[in-house]
Design a protein around this motif. Structure first.
Motif, PDB file in Angstrom:
ATOM      1  N   GLY A 120       3.076   9.573   0.315  1.00  0.00           N
ATOM      2  CA  GLY A 120       2.303  10.154  -0.771  1.00  0.00           C
ATOM      3  C   GLY A 120       2.457   9.381  -2.066  1.00  0.00           C
ATOM      4  O   GLY A 120       1.482   9.191  -2.815  1.00  0.00           O
ATOM      5  N   GLN A 121       3.675   8.926  -2.355  1.00  0.00           N
ATOM      6  CA  GLN A 121       3.911   8.126  -3.557  1.00  0.00           C
ATOM      7  C   GLN A 121       3.167   6.794  -3.480  1.00  0.00           C
ATOM      8  O   GLN A 121       2.594   6.336  -4.474  1.00  0.00           O
ATOM      9  N   GLN A 122       3.152   6.183  -2.296  1.00  0.00           N
ATOM     10  CA  GLN A 122       2.411   4.932  -2.130  1.00  0.00           C
ATOM     11  C   GLN A 122       0.922   5.127  -2.381  1.00  0.00           C
ATOM     12  O   GLN A 122       0.272   4.278  -3.007  1.00  0.00           O
ATOM     13  N   GLN A 123       0.366   6.229  -1.925  1.00  0.00           N
ATOM     14  CA  GLN A 123      -1.055   6.483  -2.153  1.00  0.00           C
ATOM     15  C   GLN A 123      -1.351   6.673  -3.643  1.00  0.00           C
ATOM     16  O   GLN A 123      -2.402   6.246  -4.131  1.00  0.00           O
ATOM     17  N   ARG A 124      -0.433   7.262  -4.363  1.00  0.00           N
ATOM     18  CA  ARG A 124      -0.606   7.395  -5.816  1.00  0.00           C
ATOM     19  C   ARG A 124      -0.578   6.024  -6.484  1.00  0.00           C
ATOM     20  O   ARG A 124      -1.326   5.757  -7.428  1.00  0.00           O
ATOM     21  N   VAL A 125       0.300   5.148  -5.988  1.00  0.00           N
ATOM     22  CA  VAL A 125       0.353   3.779  -6.513  1.00  0.00           C
ATOM     23  C   VAL A 125      -0.983   3.075  -6.275  1.00  0.00           C
ATOM     24  O   VAL A 125      -1.531   2.422  -7.174  1.00  0.00           O
ATOM     25  N   LEU A 126      -1.524   3.230  -5.070  1.00  0.00           N
ATOM     26  CA  LEU A 126      -2.786   2.568  -4.747  1.00  0.00           C
ATOM     27  C   LEU A 126      -3.954   3.167  -5.533  1.00  0.00           C
ATOM     28  O   LEU A 126      -4.906   2.447  -5.872  1.00  0.00           O
ATOM     29  N   LEU A 127      -3.885   4.451  -5.827  1.00  0.00           N
ATOM     30  CA  LEU A 127      -4.907   5.050  -6.688  1.00  0.00           C
ATOM     31  C   LEU A 127      -4.831   4.484  -8.098  1.00  0.00           C
ATOM     32  O   LEU A 127      -5.854   4.172  -8.712  1.00  0.00           O
ATOM     33  N   ALA A 128      -3.615   4.353  -8.622  1.00  0.00           N
ATOM     34  CA  ALA A 128      -3.436   3.759  -9.950  1.00  0.00           C
ATOM     35  C   ALA A 128      -3.968   2.329  -9.954  1.00  0.00           C
ATOM     36  O   ALA A 128      -4.611   1.893 -10.918  1.00  0.00           O
ATOM     37  N   ARG A 129      -3.688   1.592  -8.890  1.00  0.00           N
ATOM     38  CA  ARG A 129      -4.194   0.221  -8.764  1.00  0.00           C
ATOM     39  C   ARG A 129      -5.720   0.205  -8.772  1.00  0.00           C
ATOM     40  O   ARG A 129      -6.353  -0.611  -9.454  1.00  0.00           O
ATOM     41  N   ALA A 130      -6.335   1.108  -7.998  1.00  0.00           N
ATOM     42  CA  ALA A 130      -7.797   1.169  -7.928  1.00  0.00           C
ATOM     43  C   ALA A 130      -8.399   1.519  -9.279  1.00  0.00           C
ATOM     44  O   ALA A 130      -9.459   1.000  -9.650  1.00  0.00           O
ATOM     45  N   LEU A 131      -7.725   2.374 -10.038  1.00  0.00           N
ATOM     46  CA  LEU A 131      -8.234   2.768 -11.349  1.00  0.00           C
ATOM     47  C   LEU A 131      -8.108   1.649 -12.374  1.00  0.00           C
ATOM     48  O   LEU A 131      -8.822   1.636 -13.367  1.00  0.00           O
ATOM     49  N   CYS A 132      -7.201   0.704 -12.127  1.00  0.00           N
ATOM     50  CA  CYS A 132      -7.133  -0.479 -12.975  1.00  0.00           C
ATOM     51  C   CYS A 132      -8.318  -1.405 -12.696  1.00  0.00           C
ATOM     52  O   CYS A 132      -8.692  -2.220 -13.534  1.00  0.00           O
ATOM     53  N   ALA A 133      -8.885  -1.291 -11.512  1.00  0.00           N
ATOM     54  CA  ALA A 133     -10.030  -2.119 -11.142  1.00  0.00           C
ATOM     55  C   ALA A 133     -11.345  -1.532 -11.633  1.00  0.00           C
ATOM     56  O   ALA A 133     -12.324  -2.268 -11.812  1.00  0.00           O
ATOM     57  N   THR A 134     -11.403  -0.230 -11.859  1.00  0.00           N
ATOM     58  CA  THR A 134     -12.689   0.396 -12.164  1.00  0.00           C
ATOM     59  C   THR A 134     -12.534   1.683 -12.953  1.00  0.00           C
ATOM     60  O   THR A 134     -11.503   2.363 -12.885  1.00  0.00           O
ATOM     61  N   LYS A 135     -13.559   2.022 -13.703  1.00  0.00           N
ATOM     62  CA  LYS A 135     -13.698   3.362 -14.290  1.00  0.00           C
ATOM     63  C   LYS A 135     -14.943   4.035 -13.728  1.00  0.00           C
ATOM     64  O   LYS A 135     -15.326   5.108 -14.152  1.00  0.00           O
ATOM     65  N   LYS A 136     -15.581   3.362 -12.764  1.00  0.00           N
ATOM     66  CA  LYS A 136     -16.902   3.790 -12.312  1.00  0.00           C
ATOM     67  C   LYS A 136     -16.917   4.348 -10.894  1.00  0.00           C
ATOM     68  O   LYS A 136     -17.377   5.462 -10.661  1.00  0.00           O
ATOM     69  N   LEU A 137     -16.436   3.562  -9.922  1.00  0.00           N
ATOM     70  CA  LEU A 137     -16.614   3.930  -8.515  1.00  0.00           C
ATOM     71  C   LEU A 137     -15.351   3.660  -7.719  1.00  0.00           C
ATOM     72  O   LEU A 137     -14.805   2.556  -7.748  1.00  0.00           O
ATOM     73  N   LEU A 138     -14.889   4.684  -6.994  1.00  0.00           N
ATOM     74  CA  LEU A 138     -13.744   4.551  -6.103  1.00  0.00           C
ATOM     75  C   LEU A 138     -14.211   4.702  -4.659  1.00  0.00           C
ATOM     76  O   LEU A 138     -14.895   5.674  -4.320  1.00  0.00           O
ATOM     77  N   LEU A 139     -13.826   3.762  -3.797  1.00  0.00           N
ATOM     78  CA  LEU A 139     -14.040   3.859  -2.357  1.00  0.00           C
ATOM     79  C   LEU A 139     -12.701   4.147  -1.701  1.00  0.00           C
ATOM     80  O   LEU A 139     -11.752   3.370  -1.839  1.00  0.00           O
ATOM     81  N   LEU A 140     -12.615   5.258  -0.998  1.00  0.00           N
ATOM     82  CA  LEU A 140     -11.358   5.704  -0.403  1.00  0.00           C
ATOM     83  C   LEU A 140     -11.544   5.823   1.109  1.00  0.00           C
ATOM     84  O   LEU A 140     -12.403   6.567   1.579  1.00  0.00           O
ATOM     85  N   ASP A 141     -10.725   5.085   1.866  1.00  0.00           N
ATOM     86  CA  ASP A 141     -10.847   5.081   3.325  1.00  0.00           C
ATOM     87  C   ASP A 141      -9.709   5.902   3.923  1.00  0.00           C
ATOM     88  O   ASP A 141      -8.570   5.443   3.990  1.00  0.00           O
ATOM     89  N   GLU A 142     -10.010   7.131   4.328  1.00  0.00           N
ATOM     90  CA  GLU A 142      -9.032   8.051   4.924  1.00  0.00           C
ATOM     91  C   GLU A 142      -7.744   8.120   4.085  1.00  0.00           C
ATOM     92  O   GLU A 142      -6.650   7.791   4.557  1.00  0.00           O
TER      93      GLU A 142
END
Length: 218
Positions: A120-142
């Motif tokens: 769960g902590q790793q997924q939060r890290v990856l979400l933070a990483r994705a939010l550094c890439a965008t403020k517009k669109l998130l693609l989440l695969d499972e």
């Protein structure tokens, strides 16, 4: 192979892509990211959105879960798509990375090794990483695969908060109950393809059949 697929994602949508295993859901997301080319047809992006502005949270492999970098380094890597030939992160990017870590509740782990964190902590890290890439669109695969029910709900709540803040969400999910709870629109890929609002999906033949099948499996 997916044939005759036609759908649109507008700003502010929360689209869940559902369907049987092997129906092509992950392949579709890779095409949206430009990692695979469509065998026919085309993908059109609005002039205000480029592929480099898409945040992506992929399914993790065991090798990726064992990545030997600090949490801070993983989050900062979200900026790489917009750095071009620039070799270093700017002060503004470093500040934003800290803000996104705090937003995801992982700031205390900034110096810890990514591979030492829980799923769960790793997924939060990856979400933070994705939010550094965008403020517009998130693609989440499972994004909740392998997580326990409590952590799964926490992650769904985080994604729902991001959506309410204006981030457009496209999520592949095997969890149909969650899809129909949170999504504004559903894309069902299978023997019958459906795209439309959540309400219309619940009243459609593929929607009723797929929901009944998942309930029987439980």
């Amino acid at each position: 192979m997916i044939r005759n697929l036609n759908f649109a994602v507008n700003a502010g949508n929360y689209l869940c892509i559902v369907g049987e295993n092997g129906s092509g859901k992950s392949t579709l997301v890779k095409a949206l990211l430009g990692l695979l080319a469509p065998m026919s047809g085309y993908i059109i992006f609005d002039e205000d959105l480029s592929r480099s502005e898409i945040g992506y949270l992929p399914q993790q492999t065991e090798i990726q879960r064992d990545f030997p970098a600090s949490v801070r380094e993983v989050v900062l890597s979200g900026f790489q798509g917009r750095m071009g030939m620039r070799p270093f992160y700017t002060a503004a990017e470093k500040k934003e990375a800290l803000e996104q870590m705090e937003r995801m509740g992982i700031l205390e782990f900034a110096k810890r090794c990514y591979r030492d964190l829980s799923g769960g902590q790793q997924q939060r890290v990856l979400l933070a990483r994705a939010l550094c890439a965008t403020k517009k669109l998130l693609l989440l695969d499972e994004p909740v695969t392998g997580l326990d029910p409590k952590v799964t709900q926490e992650l769904y709540d985080l994604i729902e908060t991001l959506h309410k803040e204006g981030v457009t969400i496209v999520m592949i999910s095997h969890d149909v109950e969650a899809a129909v709870k949170y999504a504004t629109h559903i894309l069902h890929i299978g023997d019958i393809t459906f795209f439309g609002s959540k309400k219309d999906y619940l009243n459609s033949q593929p929607g009723r059949r797929f929901l009944a099948g998942t309930k029987r499996e439980k």
